[in-house]
Design a protein around this motif. Structure first.
Motif, short mmCIF file in Angstrom:
data_model
loop_
_atom_site.label_atom_id
_atom_site.label_comp_id
_atom_site.label_asym_id
_atom_site.label_seq_id
_atom_site.Cartn_x
_atom_site.Cartn_y
_atom_site.Cartn_z
N UNK A 123 0.83 -0.99 0.42
CA UNK A 123 -0.16 0.21 0.04
C UNK A 123 0.72 1.33 -0.28
N UNK A 124 1.55 1.71 1.70
CA UNK A 124 1.83 2.67 0.95
C UNK A 124 3.50 2.64 1.42
N UNK A 125 4.41 1.15 1.73
CA UNK A 125 6.13 0.94 0.66
C UNK A 125 6.27 -0.17 0.27
N UNK A 126 6.52 0.09 0.33
CA UNK A 126 7.66 -1.31 -0.92
C UNK A 126 7.74 -2.27 0.40
N UNK A 127 7.87 -4.24 -0.25
CA UNK A 127 8.98 -5.06 0.31
C UNK A 127 10.27 -5.36 -0.51
N UNK A 128 11.35 -5.60 -0.37
CA UNK A 128 12.37 -5.87 -0.73
C UNK A 128 12.94 -6.94 -0.19
N UNK A 129 12.64 -8.27 -0.79
CA UNK A 129 13.25 -9.61 -0.42
C UNK A 129 14.86 -9.57 -0.53
N UNK A 130 15.71 -10.22 -0.11
CA UNK A 130 16.97 -10.65 0.53
C UNK A 130 17.22 -12.01 0.35
N UNK A 131 18.86 -12.14 -0.02
CA UNK A 131 18.86 -13.95 0.58
C UNK A 131 18.98 -13.61 2.07
N UNK A 132 18.13 -13.15 2.69
CA UNK A 132 18.05 -12.89 4.35
C UNK A 132 16.85 -12.85 4.87
N UNK A 133 16.79 -11.60 4.85
CA UNK A 133 15.32 -11.43 6.10
C UNK A 133 14.65 -10.16 4.72
N UNK A 134 13.22 -9.96 4.77
CA UNK A 134 12.77 -8.90 4.31
C UNK A 134 12.25 -7.64 4.71
N UNK A 135 13.19 -6.68 3.90
CA UNK A 135 13.19 -4.98 4.31
C UNK A 135 12.16 -4.81 3.62
N UNK A 136 11.43 -2.76 4.96
CA UNK A 136 10.16 -2.39 4.18
C UNK A 136 10.55 -0.54 3.58
N UNK A 137 10.34 -0.68 3.04
CA UNK A 137 10.78 1.25 2.70
C UNK A 137 9.95 1.61 2.03
N UNK A 138 10.03 3.72 2.34
CA UNK A 138 8.95 4.54 1.26
C UNK A 138 9.45 4.26 0.09
N UNK A 139 10.38 4.09 -0.03
CA UNK A 139 11.42 4.47 -1.64
C UNK A 139 12.48 3.91 -1.76
N UNK A 140 12.59 3.71 -2.92
CA UNK A 140 14.13 2.73 -2.88
C UNK A 140 14.77 3.49 -4.37
N UNK A 141 16.55 3.09 -3.88
CA UNK A 141 17.51 3.60 -4.93
C UNK A 141 17.79 2.69 -5.67
N UNK A 142 18.72 2.12 -6.43
CA UNK A 142 18.72 0.61 -7.38
C UNK A 142 20.13 1.64 -7.41
N UNK A 143 21.08 1.04 -7.01
CA UNK A 143 22.63 1.56 -6.99
C UNK A 143 23.53 0.16 -7.45
#
Ligand SMILES: Cc1cc2nc3c(=O)[nH]c(=O)nc-3n(C[C@H](O)[C@H](O)[C@H](O)COP(=O)(O)OP(=O)(O)OC[C@H]3O[C@@H](n4cnc5c(N)ncnc54)[C@H](O)[C@@H]3O)c2cc1C
Length: 469
Positions: A252-272
């Motif tokens: 809804x108002x954030x992104x869920x970021x799945x990784x090789x370990x755990x998931x994170x939540x953030x309102x915005x993302x920068x792919x670098x």
């Protein structure tokens, strides 16, 4: 384990404590009674500036005066759930990543530098069947070759923590672009985190010397990146290494970021996420990675001091790395399939001053060939004009033929160009509102450290506009 000498005496309770501790940990040591050996007594006094303090220990030549058990645990890598020895080197990114993981989890480890200890270097080769791969860890005497963080977590039985915090900005990749984004985001008072799959610093970290970053006539890549990381940390951004982002979901108002370990939540993302070395795809290449086939001179070049190496490629990186290797290798043979180098004139001119560099222009590598123990011993290259094959013998080969963007995890989420770079618009905004791209992974980026830092600034402005809007 290191060579340990304990200088002590029968009557000394701390000497007994130390001996008991080492015995209990099943650690071999030599015991020298200072009451019996005048020489040992003099040495103890010399170490302790005239004072006769015992126990005094020499661990691999370094002295420790009456160390407490917890100090010994730290030096010797002893933990309640295991003994950890890490064979690595200063310049090795994965060694830094593994060390950081162990430190972050409060674990002691004995760090042995293979560059300073030839026995350790041979031991690493012996463990890895002739391959020179670091970090190599011994955990309770069981070897682990370059284990990733999830493996370390499992082997060392470290509990996984659940991440409930919602960050303002989550930056994927800890290179120049990601670090700069974090500096600007923190100064904007945004709560930011960098997730990095390897070690902080990206491709600039593996560059021996950078001569075109403003403000520095010449700066070592690791030094520059360490400074950027320090600035990020001082400003309060969180940095997590050994974490590889696998997927992104918009909730809804954030992104869920799945990784090789755990998931994170953030309102915005920068792919670098930058880019990775391109491979040749020829016979023997994959089989001998780490066993004579390499992609980073700064990382692995030290193994070839006074030896012969082949360098494949004809661009700026190939020539720069070739000249770097020529500084300490006996001979460097540069193979390039084009008739002329594609590097800039400055590099081509500089190359001419090296007497130990031999150039094979207009030759295509066909295969890498191993000796009977699986270690690289020659490359078969073909003369493009007369199709004749040549066997180039060498102790190792370094491939520098370009880079591919690290965008595989975002295929299907973000719009990519035909070269798999991320397409962006104003302020580095991708096709998904709230996700930005910066640095070498972005379509149109100029692959330079200074440019990547600038891209980080632009993305941070995009983030600011998105979050404030
Ligand atoms: C051999 C060599 C020599 C160079 N020499 C120079 C030079 O002299 N001067 C100069 O200006 N530039 C030089 N460059 C170019 C410069 O290093 C790059 O342009 C710059 O590092 C790009 O920064 P970046 O942050 O965009 O990407 P990178 O430095 O590539 O950093 C990206 C980071 O993202 C991480 N990552 C990737 N995917 C994921 C994922 N899914 N999850 C988490 N983390 C991920 C990577 O591990 C990496 O650390 C050189 C490059 C090379 C390879």
């Amino acid at each position: 384990m290191p060579k340990i000498i304990v200088y002590g005496a029968q009557w000394c309770p701390d000497c007994r404590r130390t001996k008991d501790f080492l015995d209990k940990q099943k650690i071999d040591f030599e015991y020298v009674n200072v009451d019996v050996s005048l020489e040992a007594s003099a040495l103890v006094e010399q170490i302790n500036k005239g004072k006769r303090i015992i126990p005094t220990l020499l661990i691999d030549g370094k002295s420790y005066t009456n160390p407490q058990n917890h100090e010994l645990s730290k030096v010797l890598g002893l933990n309640p759930n295991g003994k950890i020895v890490l064979y690595g080197a200063d310049w090795c990114g994965d060694c830094r990543r593994a060390k950081r993981f162990l430190t972050d989890n409060g674990l002691n480890f004995l760090s042995i530098d293979v560059d300073e200890n030839p026995d350790a270097a041979s031991y690493v080769e012996q463990i890895n069947k002739g391959k020179r791969i670091i970090p190599t860890l011994l955990i309770n005497d069981i070897p682990y070759t370059n284990p990733d963080n999830p493996t370390l977590q499992k082997v060392l039985q470290i509990e996984e923590n659940v991440q409930d915090r919602i960050y303002d900005v989550l930056i994927i990749g800890g290179g120049a672009a990601g670090l700069t984004t974090a500096i600007y985001a923190q100064r904007d008072k945004f709560d930011s985190i960098i997730l990095e799959r390897k070690n902080i610093g990206g491709n600039a970290f593996i560059t021996k010397s950078i001569e075109n970053y403003p403000g520095f006539t010449k700066v070592s890549g690791p030094d520059l990146m360490d400074k950027m990381a320090e600035q990020v940390t001082i400003l309060g951004a969180q940095i997590e290494t050994g974490i590889e982002v696998k997927n992104i979901h918009k909730l809804n108002d954030y992104f869920k970021i799945d990784t090789n370990q755990k998931s994170f939540k953030s309102k915005s993302i920068v792919v670098a996420t930058g880019s990775t070395y391109r491979t040749l795809g020829i016979d023997g290449e994959q089989d001998m990675i780490g066993a004579g086939v390499h992609f980073c001179a700064t990382c692995d070049g030290a193994f070839y001091r006074d030896k012969e190496v082949i360098v494949i490629g004809g661009g700026n990186s190939a020539l720069e790395e070739g000249m770097f290797l020529a500084g300490f290798c006996k001979k460097v043979k540069i193979v390039h399939r084009g008739e002329n180098f594609s590097a800039t004139e400055t590099y081509i001119e500089k190359l001419k001053s090296f007497t130990n560099i031999e150039v094979f222009l207009n030759h295509t590598p066909l295969s890498f060939n191993a000796n009977n123990t699986g270690i690289f011993q020659s490359a078969t290259i073909q003369n493009n004009q007369n199709q004749q094959n040549i066997q180039l013998t060498a102790d190792g080969v370094f491939i520098f033929i370009g880079l591919i963007p690290n965008t595989q995890s975002f295929n299907g989420i973000l719009n990519l160009s035909s070269t798999q770079h991320i397409l962006t618009k104003n302020l580095n905004q991708t096709n998904v509102p709230g996700i930005f791209a910066a640095g070498d992974c972005r379509h149109g980026a100029i692959a330079q450290v200074a440019a990547a830092t600038g891209e980080g600034v632009v993305a941070s402005y995009g983030v600011r506009e998105y979050l404030k809007g």
